[in-house]
Design an enzyme around this catalytic site. Structure first.
Site, short mmCIF file in Angstrom:
data_model
loop_
_atom_site.label_atom_id
_atom_site.label_comp_id
_atom_site.label_asym_id
_atom_site.label_seq_id
_atom_site.Cartn_x
_atom_site.Cartn_y
_atom_site.Cartn_z
CB ALA A 1 51.69 -106.56 51.06
CG HIS A 2 52.12 -106.12 46.00
ND1 HIS A 2 51.57 -106.68 44.88
CD2 HIS A 2 51.07 -105.65 46.71
CE1 HIS A 2 50.27 -106.54 44.90
NE2 HIS A 2 49.94 -105.93 46.00
CG ASN A 3 53.56 -102.03 44.49
OD1 ASN A 3 52.84 -102.97 44.15
ND2 ASN A 3 54.51 -101.54 43.71
CD GLN B 1 52.76 -108.75 42.14
OE1 GLN B 1 53.03 -107.91 42.99
NE2 GLN B 1 51.63 -108.71 41.42
#
Length: 338
Positions: free
Chosen positions: A238-240, A197
């Site tokens: 969460a990511h992005n 990440q």
């Protein structure tokens, strides 16, 4: 505690005053609990009975409700917003002295503004920067390569792991974790491989993040909250993901990776948002709903199960399992009649 007269409040917030302008207000309270020295408000007609029985010295309400109130009133276009502004006058927080507590640890390459307050047991990592008038509360951890802009506050025990950038006047409550690794995995030969990440987290100006909420850093691009986003407690982003400006998200909501939420959206409690979809501006998602597809039209959406008594719910649960069979029977009967 500050004291204001009704006339002073009317002039400060451009309100119309009916009654005793010299009445002194020492604080604010609900309609049922307010004393003659306190101010309250009416924003919802369902509380009209409480208004009629209230002992509040001053009441903020809409012009349509002025005839129902006795005593001193302040007329506001939006009583709830006006009450919030007046209540802020009584929300006096103790001043924090500028400086770094002797029990804090600051990497030599980090920059801390001389007007910032850094509390005990704080750790600030390499190449991180703390802006003017920031408050870094007790036990907070700021990892490497983080930036906190002017006037922001980490109340206590907040963790910024790495590559987190906070705008101006951001407020983060205890237990929140920003910049953790996103949940990125790839399967190879029956085993999971962790996807690095490499992105960060960007939080816009005037955002607020509740206690024990988590915002993961992106895999490649950053996870972004635009300006004036308000996150309740126990929210997972969460990511992005990208959350549009002026959106508010209630507690226990989970937003999966790469989802895009528009501006001026409201997400109720315990909402689930599937990853890689888009929600346009001005969308309201009611509590317990699950968003499985993108939403392209503004409006209010629901998918939660409404509460019923247990006996009725159990009957309906059985019927739900029979829906496919019942539909097939109806289609067969329809064909026979045709």
């Amino acid at each position: 505690m500050p004291i204001f007269t009704a006339q002073e409040l009317a002039e400060r917030f451009n309100l119309q005053l009916f009654g005793d302008g010299n009445l002194r207000i020492h604080g604010v309270a609900t309609l049922t609990q307010a004393s003659p020295e306190q101010l309250s408000f009416l924003a919802n007609p369902r509380y009209l009975t409480q208004l009629l029985n209230s002992r509040a010295g001053v009441i903020v309400l809409h012009a349509d409700d002025v005839k129902t109130a006795s005593g001193t009133v302040l007329i506001a276009k939006d009583p709830y917003v006006t009450f919030a502004k007046i209540a802020a006058l009584f929300d006096i927080k103790p001043a924090r002295e500028a400086g770094i507590h002797p029990l804090a640890t600051v990497d030599p390459s980090a920059h801390v503004s001389p007007t910032a307050h850094v509390g005990a047991f704080v750790s600030i990592g390499a190449r991180s920067s703390i802006g003017a008038s920031c408050i870094i509360g007790t036990g907070s951890i700021i990892g490497d390569d983080c930036t906190i802009d002017d006037g922001s506050e980490l109340i206590a025990r907040v963790t910024l792991i790495s590559k987190v950038r906070l705008g101006k006047r951001v407020r983060i409550h205890p237990g929140a974790v920003l910049g953790g690794e996103g949940f990125g995995l790839a399967m190879e030969n029956g085993h999971w491989i962790k996807i690095p990440q490499l992105g960060g987290v960007v939080i816009g100006d005037d955002c607020e993040i509740g206690a024990n909420s988590c915002i993961d850093r992106g895999a490649l691009d950053d996870t972004v909250l635009e300006e004036d986003v308000h996150i309740d407690n126990l929210v997972q982003i969460a990511h992005n993901c990208r959350i549009g400006a002026h959106t508010a998200i209630a507690g226990c909501t989970g937003i999966a990776g790469s989802a895009k939420i528009g501006r001026y959206c409201l997400l109720g409690g315990h909402v689930g948002v599937v990853g890689h979809l888009q929600i346009c501006d001005n969308v309201v998602i009611t509590g317990k709903s699950v968003v499985r597809n993108s939403i392209h039209t503004p409006g209010e959406y629901s998918s939660g199960t409404p509460l019923t008594d247990n006996r009725t719910w159990r009957k309906n649960a059985v019927r739900f399992k029979q829906l496919d069979m019942l539909v097939r029977r109806m289609m067969a009967v329809s064909k026979e009649k045709a």
